[in-house]
Design a protein around this motif. Structure first.
Motif, PDB file in Angstrom:
ATOM      1  N   VAL A   1      50.509  33.419  51.984  1.00 47.44           N
ATOM      2  CA  VAL A   1      51.032  33.046  53.294  1.00 47.44           C
ATOM      3  C   VAL A   1      49.978  33.195  54.405  1.00 47.44           C
ATOM      4  O   VAL A   1      49.778  32.292  55.207  1.00 47.44           O
ATOM      5  CB  VAL A   1      52.291  33.878  53.631  1.00 47.44           C
ATOM      6  N   ASN A   2      49.308  34.340  54.457  1.00 45.63           N
ATOM      7  CA  ASN A   2      48.420  34.652  55.579  1.00 45.63           C
ATOM      8  C   ASN A   2      46.938  34.677  55.227  1.00 45.63           C
ATOM      9  O   ASN A   2      46.111  34.937  56.094  1.00 45.63           O
ATOM     10  CB  ASN A   2      48.785  36.006  56.185  1.00 45.63           C
TER      11      ASN A   2
ATOM     12  N   ALA B   1      51.644  51.251  44.268  1.00 41.92           N
ATOM     13  CA  ALA B   1      50.573  50.317  43.914  1.00 41.92           C
ATOM     14  C   ALA B   1      51.149  48.965  43.501  1.00 41.92           C
ATOM     15  O   ALA B   1      50.646  47.912  43.907  1.00 41.92           O
ATOM     16  CB  ALA B   1      49.724  50.895  42.793  1.00 41.92           C
ATOM     17  N   ILE B   2      52.221  48.981  42.723  1.00 40.82           N
ATOM     18  CA  ILE B   2      52.850  47.733  42.288  1.00 40.82           C
ATOM     19  C   ILE B   2      53.480  46.999  43.471  1.00 40.82           C
ATOM     20  O   ILE B   2      53.352  45.774  43.601  1.00 40.82           O
ATOM     21  CB  ILE B   2      53.879  48.006  41.172  1.00 40.82           C
ATOM     22  N   LEU B   3      54.143  47.745  44.365  1.00 39.99           N
ATOM     23  CA  LEU B   3      54.738  47.112  45.544  1.00 39.99           C
ATOM     24  C   LEU B   3      53.665  46.502  46.456  1.00 39.99           C
ATOM     25  O   LEU B   3      53.833  45.392  46.962  1.00 39.99           O
ATOM     26  CB  LEU B   3      55.587  48.119  46.320  1.00 39.99           C
ATOM     27  N   PHE B   4      52.572  47.232  46.653  1.00 38.67           N
ATOM     28  CA  PHE B   4      51.463  46.681  47.439  1.00 38.67           C
ATOM     29  C   PHE B   4      50.888  45.432  46.773  1.00 38.67           C
ATOM     30  O   PHE B   4      50.500  44.482  47.457  1.00 38.67           O
ATOM     31  CB  PHE B   4      50.356  47.718  47.641  1.00 38.67           C
ATOM     32  N   LEU B   5      50.820  45.436  45.446  1.00 39.46           N
ATOM     33  CA  LEU B   5      50.297  44.276  44.730  1.00 39.46           C
ATOM     34  C   LEU B   5      51.191  43.053  44.945  1.00 39.46           C
ATOM     35  O   LEU B   5      50.701  41.962  45.262  1.00 39.46           O
ATOM     36  CB  LEU B   5      50.172  44.579  43.234  1.00 39.46           C
ATOM     37  N   ILE B   6      52.483  43.244  44.798  1.00 39.56           N
ATOM     38  CA  ILE B   6      53.420  42.130  44.982  1.00 39.56           C
ATOM     39  C   ILE B   6      53.349  41.612  46.418  1.00 39.56           C
ATOM     40  O   ILE B   6      53.226  40.403  46.652  1.00 39.56           O
ATOM     41  CB  ILE B   6      54.858  42.559  44.618  1.00 39.56           C
ATOM     42  N   PHE B   7      53.408  42.525  47.374  1.00 42.87           N
ATOM     43  CA  PHE B   7      53.346  42.108  48.776  1.00 42.87           C
ATOM     44  C   PHE B   7      51.977  41.513  49.108  1.00 42.87           C
ATOM     45  O   PHE B   7      51.866  40.578  49.896  1.00 42.87           O
ATOM     46  CB  PHE B   7      53.665  43.278  49.707  1.00 42.87           C
ATOM     47  N   GLY B   8      50.932  42.043  48.484  1.00 38.37           N
ATOM     48  CA  GLY B   8      49.588  41.526  48.708  1.00 38.37           C
ATOM     49  C   GLY B   8      49.431  40.116  48.187  1.00 38.37           C
ATOM     50  O   GLY B   8      48.784  39.273  48.830  1.00 38.37           O
ATOM     51  N   LEU B   9      50.002  39.838  47.018  1.00 41.93           N
ATOM     52  CA  LEU B   9      49.938  38.475  46.480  1.00 41.93           C
ATOM     53  C   LEU B   9      50.698  37.504  47.384  1.00 41.93           C
ATOM     54  O   LEU B   9      50.230  36.397  47.650  1.00 41.93           O
ATOM     55  CB  LEU B   9      50.487  38.437  45.057  1.00 41.93           C
ATOM     56  N   TYR B  10      51.849  37.927  47.863  1.00 47.17           N
ATOM     57  CA  TYR B  10      52.616  37.096  48.790  1.00 47.17           C
ATOM     58  C   TYR B  10      51.825  36.888  50.084  1.00 47.17           C
ATOM     59  O   TYR B  10      51.747  35.782  50.619  1.00 47.17           O
ATOM     60  CB  TYR B  10      53.969  37.749  49.089  1.00 47.17           C
ATOM     61  N   ASN B  11      51.241  37.966  50.568  1.00 41.47           N
ATOM     62  CA  ASN B  11      50.506  37.923  51.833  1.00 41.47           C
ATOM     63  C   ASN B  11      49.244  37.065  51.730  1.00 41.47           C
ATOM     64  O   ASN B  11      48.865  36.419  52.710  1.00 41.47           O
ATOM     65  CB  ASN B  11      50.156  39.343  52.272  1.00 41.47           C
ATOM     66  N   ILE B  12      48.603  37.048  50.580  1.00 42.66           N
ATOM     67  CA  ILE B  12      47.402  36.225  50.423  1.00 42.66           C
ATOM     68  C   ILE B  12      47.768  34.737  50.407  1.00 42.66           C
ATOM     69  O   ILE B  12      47.005  33.899  50.895  1.00 42.66           O
ATOM     70  CB  ILE B  12      46.590  36.624  49.179  1.00 42.66           C
TER      71      ILE B  12
END
Length: 98
Positions: A69-70, A56-67
């Motif tokens: 950038v993309n 969940a934490i990894l998805f959150l970090i990647f999700g924040l980055y992804n929001i």
């Protein structure tokens, strides 16, 4: 009812590599009931709690980055889902221990 000494003997046999089915058959031949065997051979339920939290934490970090950038919310939705699954696992373990 199975004595504590018999339970220790069965656990020692399991550690030694004796197949579970063979031990069960020998106990049934000795006159122990299926109910007694269920008390000895309890199925192990894995505790996935930490894996749910980490993912969940990894998805959150990647999700924040992804929001940033993309402009995509997909991984934030995954993160939210994993936090919900983590919470449900906490509730299940709490109920089990009560």
């Amino acid at each position: 009812m199975i004595s504590e000494e018999k339970i220790k003997q069965v656990k020692k046999q399991l550690r030694a590599g004796v197949p579970e089915g063979e031990i069960k058959n020998s106990l049934l031949e000795e006159g122990y009931s299926e109910e007694d065997l269920e008390n000895i051979f309890v199925a192990h339920k894995p505790d996935m709690q930490s894996w749910y939290l980490i993912s969940a934490i990894l998805f959150l970090i990647f999700g924040l980055y992804n929001i940033i950038v993309n402009s995509s919310l997909l991984f934030l939705i995954f993160s939210g889902t994993m936090f919900v699954v983590y919470y449900l696992e906490l509730v299940r373990i709490k109920k089990q221990s009560s």
